[in-house]
Scaffold this active site. Structure first.
Site, PDB file in Angstrom:
ATOM      1  N   GLU A 168       0.820  -1.217   0.000  1.00 26.37           N
ATOM      2  CA  GLU A 168       0.000   0.000   0.000  1.00 26.37           C
ATOM      3  C   GLU A 168       0.854   1.268   0.000  1.00 26.37           C
ATOM      4  OE1 GLU A 168      -2.840  -0.130   3.211  1.00 26.37           O
ATOM      5  OE2 GLU A 168      -4.113  -1.525   2.120  1.00 26.37           O
ATOM      6  N   GLU A 254      -6.251  -7.299  -0.936  1.00 22.23           N
ATOM      7  CA  GLU A 254      -6.658  -7.119   0.467  1.00 22.23           C
ATOM      8  C   GLU A 254      -7.984  -6.405   0.544  1.00 22.23           C
ATOM      9  OE1 GLU A 254      -3.617  -5.598   3.258  1.00 22.23           O
ATOM     10  OE2 GLU A 254      -5.222  -4.379   4.101  1.00 22.23           O
TER      11      GLU A 254
HETATM   12  C1  IDC Z   1      -3.388  -3.746  10.445  1.00 19.42           C
HETATM   13  C2  IDC Z   1      -3.597  -4.828  11.486  1.00 19.42           C
HETATM   14  C3  IDC Z   1      -3.352  -4.217  12.871  1.00 19.42           C
HETATM   15  C4  IDC Z   1      -1.941  -3.625  12.897  1.00 19.42           C
HETATM   16  C5  IDC Z   1      -1.799  -2.605  11.755  1.00 19.42           C
HETATM   17  C6  IDC Z   1      -0.408  -1.998  11.695  1.00 19.42           C
HETATM   18  O1  IDC Z   1      -4.935  -5.323  11.372  1.00 19.42           O
HETATM   19  O2  IDC Z   1      -3.494  -5.226  13.857  1.00 19.42           O
HETATM   20  O3  IDC Z   1      -1.720  -2.971  14.109  1.00 19.42           O
HETATM   21  O4  IDC Z   1      -2.052  -3.253  10.504  1.00 19.42           O
HETATM   22  O5  IDC Z   1       0.520  -2.967  11.419  1.00 19.42           O
HETATM   23  C7  IDC Z   1      -4.338  -2.202   5.758  1.00 19.42           C
HETATM   24  C8  IDC Z   1      -2.960  -2.793   5.869  1.00 19.42           C
HETATM   25  C9  IDC Z   1      -2.900  -3.837   6.953  1.00 19.42           C
HETATM   26  C10 IDC Z   1      -3.731  -3.394   8.150  1.00 19.42           C
HETATM   27  C11 IDC Z   1      -5.207  -3.356   7.735  1.00 19.42           C
HETATM   28  C12 IDC Z   1      -6.150  -3.014   8.884  1.00 19.42           C
HETATM   29  O6  IDC Z   1      -2.517  -3.357   4.624  1.00 19.42           O
HETATM   30  O7  IDC Z   1      -1.532  -4.034   7.315  1.00 19.42           O
HETATM   31  O8  IDC Z   1      -3.580  -4.334   9.185  1.00 19.42           O
HETATM   32  N1  IDC Z   1      -5.339  -2.401   6.629  1.00 19.42           N
HETATM   33  O9  IDC Z   1      -5.843  -1.746   9.379  1.00 19.42           O
HETATM   34  N2  IDC Z   1      -4.756  -1.356   4.843  1.00 19.42           N
HETATM   35  C13 IDC Z   1      -6.021  -1.000   5.153  1.00 19.42           C
HETATM   36  C14 IDC Z   1      -6.388  -1.648   6.281  1.00 19.42           C
END
Ligand code: IDC
Length: 332
Positions: A168, A254
């Site tokens: 991302e 995702e």
């Molecule tokens: C989130 C995890 C969370 C963690 C965070 C930071 O769910 O537990 O603390 O990352 O590492 C994304 C990202 C993905 C995120 C997810 C939800 O690719 O890494 O995971 N998310 O926030 N993009 C949109 C949402």
């Protein structure tokens, strides 16, 4: 006699509703082989369309217990997924980021283990260079060059690998992302010429319409779209439609059935609308995440201590929604 028949019928019905297996042999490496992009659509080796339906790991550095043959068997046979995404954080996840203090050799081996267990259980595997808080994929370009050079040498004879070169990108423009892609893609293709690659798009991989206006010039390349159903609705789909109309090859590497925080609220109705939209347009999709963390996007119940031998009731609302959706879509 009639009573006996009735009892037998009830027993058969009970046995079927407890069926653990949800394995669908279609659209898997054994049946579709090496993937490719034909006329904007992900296809099998035979040139006919493929739709992959799967789930993303949470981060290999903290999910080692799930990277086993037994767990991957459950992914394929209990959840019914035909693609698993090996998310490897480059930065963050504590000090476990591949580029920020993580044990590179250990993380690399876990990624290759995932490819092997995916092959053994007839699933495609996405190697996800999971940039997020590092924003700009060029930030750790040397590590990215080394990782993808090594992985594409080790996986060049596999038919189940998809390279996702930047999860991302954010706070950077499309020109900056293209600069990174034009460095990494040739490295992969030099070792693995027929590889399928996914490139991230601006604003946390939400803006495939920007990429569609100025696409990269490589075969077998798809563009990442990410969404979370409680945060992204019809306006987002309208934007995606602009890219579809320009035949941009898209892969949802995702998505969530929650808010983009990964947590409450759910929006399962909107998630169904998104899946209808993706399936109608032949776009593959991977849900976040195969974990038991205390977030509504986690597919495994927080109380479930299993690492394998999963059953339907071990999964959360998100996990059970995914299993049901895949079963319904696979049967259509
Ligand atoms: C989130 C995890 C969370 C963690 C965070 C930071 O769910 O537990 O603390 O990352 O590492 C994304 C990202 C993905 C995120 C997810 C939800 O690719 O890494 O995971 N998310 O926030 N993009 C949109 C949402």
């Amino acid at each position: 006699m009639k009573k006996l028949l009735l009892i037998c019928l009830c027993l058969i019905m009970l046995a079927s509703c407890g069926t653990k297996e949800s394995f669908d042999g279609k659209d898997r490496p054994s049946s579709r082989g090496q993937l490719q992009v034909v006329d904007g659509q992900l296809c099998g080796a035979d040139g006919n369309p493929v739709i992959l339906r799967g789930i993303s790991g949470y981060g290999v550095s903290v999910s080692e217990r799930y990277i086993t043959d037994e767990t991957f068997h459950d992914l394929a046979h209990v959840m019914g997924v035909n693609v698993f995404r090996m998310a490897m954080y480059t930065y963050g996840m504590g000090s476990f980021g591949y580029c920020t203090g993580g044990d590179k050799e250990k993380l690399y081996k876990l990624m290759m283990d995932g490819v092997e267990y995916g092959q053994k259980n007839d699933m495609y595997v996405i190697l996800d260079w999971h940039i997020l808080s590092d924003n700009d994929p060029n930030k750790y370009i040397d590590d990215a060059k080394d990782f993808f050079d090594r992985a594409s040498k080790d996986c060049k004879d596999r038919n189940n690998v998809i390279y996702e070169i930047c999860n991302e990108p954010n706070h950077v423009d499309w020109e900056t992302i293209k600069e990174y892609a034009n460095t990494i893609i040739p490295i992969i293709r030099n070792n693995d010429p027929d590889s399928v690659i996914v490139v991230g798009t601006p604003d946390w991989s939400s803006r495939v319409d920007i990429a569609a206006d100025d696409p990269l010039d490589y075969p077998n390349l798809l563009y990442a779209l990410h969404f979370y159903s409680a945060s992204h609705k019809q306006e987002s789909r309208d934007n995606v439609q602009k890219a579809i109309d320009k035949k941009l090859p898209i892969f949802v590497t995702e998505y969530g059935v929650t808010a983009s925080t990964g947590n409450f609220p759910y929006d399962l109705d909107e998630a169904d609308l998104w899946i209808d939209f993706l399936e109608t347009n032949g776009i593959s999709h991977v849900m976040w995440s195969f974990s038991k963390v205390s977030e509504s996007s986690a597919a495994i119940k927080a109380s479930c201590l299993k690492a394998s031998g999963f059953e339907y009731d071990d999964f959360s609302t998100s996990g059970q929604w995914l299993i049901d959706m895949i079963k319904n879509r696979s049967e259509k």
